[in-house]
Design an enzyme around this catalytic site. Structure first.
Site, PDB file in Angstrom:
ATOM      1  N   SER A 119      45.708  43.478  37.897  1.00 22.26           N
ATOM      2  CA  SER A 119      44.422  43.830  37.309  1.00 22.26           C
ATOM      3  C   SER A 119      44.576  45.064  36.415  1.00 22.26           C
ATOM      4  CB  SER A 119      43.391  44.026  38.419  1.00 22.26           C
ATOM      5  OG  SER A 119      42.090  44.142  37.890  1.00 22.26           O
TER       6      SER A 119
ATOM      7  N   GLU B 107      38.941  33.070  36.313  1.00 22.95           N
ATOM      8  CA  GLU B 107      38.760  34.508  36.075  1.00 22.95           C
ATOM      9  C   GLU B 107      38.010  34.803  34.780  1.00 22.95           C
ATOM     10  OE1 GLU B 107      41.769  37.349  36.843  1.00 22.95           O
ATOM     11  OE2 GLU B 107      43.180  35.866  37.621  1.00 22.95           O
TER      12      GLU B 107
ATOM     13  N   HIS C 248      40.031  36.147  40.510  1.00 24.46           N
ATOM     14  CA  HIS C 248      40.714  37.400  40.193  1.00 24.46           C
ATOM     15  C   HIS C 248      41.439  37.951  41.422  1.00 24.46           C
ATOM     16  CE1 HIS C 248      41.462  40.983  37.856  1.00 24.46           C
ATOM     17  NE2 HIS C 248      41.006  41.734  38.841  1.00 24.46           N
TER      18      HIS C 248
END
Length: 309
Positions: free
Chosen positions: A155, A249, A279
């Site tokens: 991320s 996502e 995610h």
């Protein structure tokens, strides 16, 4: 550039039931509004997985930055996975990602060094980048060969890892052997179409939340700047890269566009799109077959690119 959509390893029905249970788990404890509560929630998600008994975790300091080594049986002591956690630059910790990082190290046959880089808003850009650079310098000073290091991030940590490579190249510092990005956030200007197109199916990341995170981290910096949004950086001469992203996502386009940009810069890049995954699904590898399979894929990539002693 190679690109692939990964088939579910255990059948459509089982895959659907497992990811649905993860979605239900997330819905059972919605993201709070307070910063301290948000940080605690991410640590709670990490606590849902159990660290195997054969993992040795040791506190460390990497160039003045708090860190943690994890070692699994059979790990090559000369091969290191330097990991930068996710959490939007404002949350995430050694605890939140410990179990996932240890499993990645097991698959890679490597020691892992997870970094507790400074978080915004207390420490906005470029604090996290400075910490990542310090940790990499620590590894080199400790005698770890750059060709035996994989830089990795999830991320925001994926974007941070990419920005770290850009700075290393600019400084003429020897590069690590490879880069692994899981669900990377690479565009803090949030111009990808999937941010809105996938909003209804991503249970974790939404535009308003990203805007809050970006404001805290940027603290007035240009959201399109190459060291905060490395999608827009000069990506030439970076090492081979594996990008993993879920098809559900909102950040899907951050990965797809990054793969295209790396390919245009003549960087060897593999884009793996995992159907139905949300995610940061790697965090749920003990509950989710695709989580285990994606970490195994990353491990094979690291082994292939970090040369043997």
């Amino acid at each position: 550039m190679t690109a692939s959509a990964i088939p579910s390893g255990s059948g459509t029905a089982m895959a659907s039931s497992e990811i649905d249970r993860v979605r239900a788990l997330l819905a059972s404890r919605p993201r709070p509004t307070g910063l301290a509560e948000r940080r605690e929630r991410l640590d709670w998600l990490g606590s849902l997985s159990t660290l195997p008994q054969d993992v040795r975790a040791e506190p460390a300091e990497a160039g003045g930055v708090p860190a943690e080594w994890t070692v699994t049986p059979g790990a090559d002591p000369g091969r290191v996975l330097l990991f930068l956690h996710g959490g939007g630059y404002v949350s995430g910790s050694l605890a939140s990602h410990r179990v996932m990082v240890a499993q990645a190290g097991r698959e890679a046959g490597a020691r892992t060094l997870a970094l507790a880089y400074r978080l915004a808003p207390e420490h906005p850009f470029p604090a996290a980048l400075e910490d990542a650079l310090a940790a990499y310098s620590f590894l080199l000073a400790s005698g770890v060969e750059p060709g035996r290091i994989c830089l990795a991030g999830e991320s925001a940590g994926g974007g941070l890892a990419l920005a770290t490579l850009v700075r290393l190249r600019e400084a003429g510092t020897p590069m690590p052997a490879c880069l692994w990005c899981a669900s990377p956030w690479t565009d803090l200007a949030m111009t990808g179409a999937s941010i809105d197109a996938r909003d209804a199916v991503d249970p974790i990341i939404h535009r308003g939340y990203l805007e809050d995170l970006a404001a805290a981290y940027l603290n007035g910096a240009d959201p399109g700047g190459p060291l905060v949004s490395p999608l827009h950086a000069d990506l030439r001469d970076l090492p081979p890269t594996l990008i993993q992203v879920g098809s559900a996502e909102t950040l899907l386009d951050d990965s797809v566009r990054l793969a295209r940009a790396l390919a245009a810069a003549d960087v060897a890049v593999t884009l793996a799109v995992w159907p139905h995954m949300i995610h940061a699904w790697h965090l749920f590898h003990q509950q989710l077959r695709e989580g285990r399979d994606s970490l195994a894929q990353a491990g094979r990539f690291v082994r292939a690119h970090t040369r043997e002693a």
